[in-house]
Design an enzyme around this catalytic site. Structure first.
Site, short mmCIF file in Angstrom:
data_model
loop_
_atom_site.label_atom_id
_atom_site.label_comp_id
_atom_site.label_asym_id
_atom_site.label_seq_id
_atom_site.Cartn_x
_atom_site.Cartn_y
_atom_site.Cartn_z
N ASP A 48 -0.20 -33.88 58.52
CA ASP A 48 -0.84 -35.16 58.17
C ASP A 48 -1.56 -35.04 56.83
O ASP A 48 -2.55 -34.32 56.72
CB ASP A 48 -1.85 -35.55 59.26
CG ASP A 48 -2.57 -36.84 58.92
OD1 ASP A 48 -2.07 -37.91 59.32
OD2 ASP A 48 -3.62 -36.79 58.25
N TYR A 53 -5.90 -37.41 49.30
CA TYR A 53 -6.27 -35.99 49.45
C TYR A 53 -5.84 -35.18 48.21
O TYR A 53 -6.24 -34.03 48.05
CB TYR A 53 -5.65 -35.35 50.70
CG TYR A 53 -5.99 -36.01 52.02
CD1 TYR A 53 -6.99 -36.96 52.13
CD2 TYR A 53 -5.29 -35.66 53.18
CE1 TYR A 53 -7.28 -37.57 53.34
CE2 TYR A 53 -5.57 -36.27 54.40
CZ TYR A 53 -6.57 -37.22 54.47
OH TYR A 53 -6.84 -37.82 55.68
N LYS A 82 -0.45 -41.43 53.65
CA LYS A 82 -1.19 -42.70 53.77
C LYS A 82 -1.35 -43.39 52.42
O LYS A 82 -1.54 -42.72 51.39
CB LYS A 82 -2.58 -42.44 54.37
CG LYS A 82 -2.56 -41.53 55.59
CD LYS A 82 -3.92 -41.37 56.24
CE LYS A 82 -3.91 -40.23 57.25
NZ LYS A 82 -4.16 -38.90 56.65
N HIS A 115 -4.30 -46.59 55.00
CA HIS A 115 -5.41 -45.66 55.24
C HIS A 115 -6.67 -46.35 55.76
O HIS A 115 -7.34 -45.85 56.67
CB HIS A 115 -5.70 -44.90 53.94
CG HIS A 115 -6.30 -43.54 54.15
ND1 HIS A 115 -6.06 -42.49 53.30
CD2 HIS A 115 -7.13 -43.06 55.11
CE1 HIS A 115 -6.73 -41.42 53.73
NE2 HIS A 115 -7.38 -41.75 54.82
P1 NAD Z 1 -11.63 -31.70 62.08
O1 NAD Z 1 -12.36 -32.30 63.21
O2 NAD Z 1 -10.20 -31.36 62.24
O3 NAD Z 1 -12.48 -30.43 61.68
C1 NAD Z 1 -12.04 -29.53 60.71
C2 NAD Z 1 -13.05 -28.40 60.54
O4 NAD Z 1 -13.35 -27.81 61.80
C3 NAD Z 1 -12.48 -27.28 59.68
O5 NAD Z 1 -12.83 -27.48 58.34
C4 NAD Z 1 -13.13 -26.06 60.24
O6 NAD Z 1 -14.36 -25.87 59.60
C5 NAD Z 1 -13.40 -26.41 61.67
N1 NAD Z 1 -12.43 -25.82 62.61
C6 NAD Z 1 -11.12 -26.17 62.80
N2 NAD Z 1 -10.59 -25.46 63.79
C7 NAD Z 1 -11.56 -24.64 64.24
C8 NAD Z 1 -11.63 -23.67 65.28
N3 NAD Z 1 -10.59 -23.42 66.06
N4 NAD Z 1 -12.80 -23.00 65.44
C9 NAD Z 1 -13.86 -23.26 64.67
N5 NAD Z 1 -13.87 -24.18 63.70
C10 NAD Z 1 -12.73 -24.87 63.48
O7 NAD Z 1 -11.87 -32.68 60.82
P2 NAD Z 1 -11.00 -33.38 59.71
O8 NAD Z 1 -10.31 -32.40 58.84
O9 NAD Z 1 -11.89 -34.36 59.05
O10 NAD Z 1 -9.91 -34.20 60.54
C11 NAD Z 1 -8.63 -33.70 60.83
C12 NAD Z 1 -7.57 -34.38 59.99
O11 NAD Z 1 -7.59 -35.78 60.20
C13 NAD Z 1 -7.80 -34.27 58.48
O12 NAD Z 1 -7.51 -33.00 57.98
C14 NAD Z 1 -6.92 -35.36 57.98
O13 NAD Z 1 -5.56 -34.96 57.99
C15 NAD Z 1 -7.18 -36.45 59.01
N6 NAD Z 1 -8.24 -37.39 58.61
C16 NAD Z 1 -7.91 -38.70 58.49
C17 NAD Z 1 -8.86 -39.61 58.09
C18 NAD Z 1 -8.48 -41.05 57.96
O14 NAD Z 1 -9.27 -41.83 57.41
N7 NAD Z 1 -7.33 -41.45 58.42
C19 NAD Z 1 -10.18 -39.21 57.81
C20 NAD Z 1 -10.49 -37.86 57.95
C21 NAD Z 1 -9.52 -36.98 58.36
#
Ligand code: NAD
Length: 279
Positions: A48, A53, A82, A115
């Protein structure tokens, strides 16, 4: 179930994996390419990304390297990107899609999302996505950060119902009303920030469940999403965490554990509010 398990979308021929790798805030170039490659080698089949990004080139590089090392074809992967807010509107959307595809170095995307619900523009942007779908240029189309009223507005003029709605969702923002609505409309809910961007790892309720099942808090929370009908796209650039976030299939949460996590809801967002954003 395993990391490659999929569900059927309300339109389009290709089914979508329940678990994918998110790459928000992952640096373009080697960092993102290495994470995507590693995820594909470990068995992930969904990536994704988004134009905003600014890492689509690196994601494309990681896809090519991952496919080669895993010995799989493009058809076995599911790639989402997106449309950014500044590119909304009919003509701009058509152009933005082609630019994303070109940066990724792909022939087409499996899923393209609006998005954010930019007021006044998203119905026109949706018409462009419908056009791309009808021409066979994209596998499926969907939305992100849409509240119920945004979807109601969209459906007034839409010919095609969005396949998914990707929104913020985690134990502090359970989004049950939105989920019930999406299920009723046959729109698949997908959780972004499924791990609350790292903010839930020291919650006692989660730590206790994790300890009782011999899993990590991340695994408990991701399993809670899956068991409650949400697809997830956790982000990590660390090899061991990419592995950990896919190792979800040798345990189940019981009803009490699911309910205890639901009770953590505080309607708390870590990201912008879709009704009050200014970008
Ligand atoms: P997330 O909830 O996936 O958290 C990511 C963070 O959690 C990492 O940077 C890391 O620090 C930690 N982490 C991940 N796995 C871990 C583990 N097993 N143990 C300990 N820590 C861990 O947050 P995100 O990246 O904001 O969201 C996931 C994805 O969703 C994004 O990468 C993106 O692709 C998407 N996203 C979309 C939107 C949107 O507006 N559509 C907005 C934000 C994110």
């Amino acid at each position: 179930m395993n990391i490659q398990s999929t569900f059927t979308l309300n339109h389009g021929e290709k089914s979508m994996p329940w678990v994918g790798l998110g790459v928000f805030q992952v640096e373009n170039g080697e960092t993102v390419a290495a994470s995507v490659e590693e995820a594909i080698v470990q068995g992930y089949r969904h990536i994704d990304t988004a134009a905003v990004y600014e890492n689509e080139e690196g994601v494309g590089e990681g896809i090519r390297r991952g496919m080669e090392r895993a010995g799989i074809t493009r058809e076995q992967l599911f790639i989402t990107s997106k449309l950014w807010n500044a590119d909304q509107g009919y003509q701009r959307t058509l152009e933005a899609y082609q630019k994303s595809v070109a940066r990724l170095g792909l022939d087409q995307l499996d899923l393209y999302l609006i998005h954010w619900p930019v007021e006044g523009l998203f119905p026109e942007s949706w018409r462009a996505l419908e056009q791309l779908f009808k021409e066979g240029k994209v596998g499926s189309i969907g939305v992100s950060n849409f509240q119920i009223h945004h979807i109601e507005t969209l459906l007034q003029t839409a010919e095609i119902t969005p396949a998914i709605n990707q929104v913020e969702r985690h134990p502090r923002l359970v989004q049950e009303d939105l989920k019930q609505y999406l299920v009723q409309k046959n729109i698949q809910p997908v959780a972004w920030a499924p791990l609350m961007q790292g903010g839930i790892f020291s919650e006692p309720v989660l730590m206790e469940i994790a300890e009782s099942l011999g899993k990590t808090v991340a695994q408990i929370v991701l399993k809670w999403h899956l068991q409650t009908g949400w697809a997830v796209i956790p982000k990590s650039i660390k090899k061991h965490r990419i592995h950990e976030n896919a190792d979800l299939y040798d345990f189940e949460l019981n009803n009490e554990q699911v309910k205890a996590i639901h009770k953590m809801d505080q309607h708390h967002r870590v990201g912008p509010d879709p009704d009050h954003f200014d970008f």
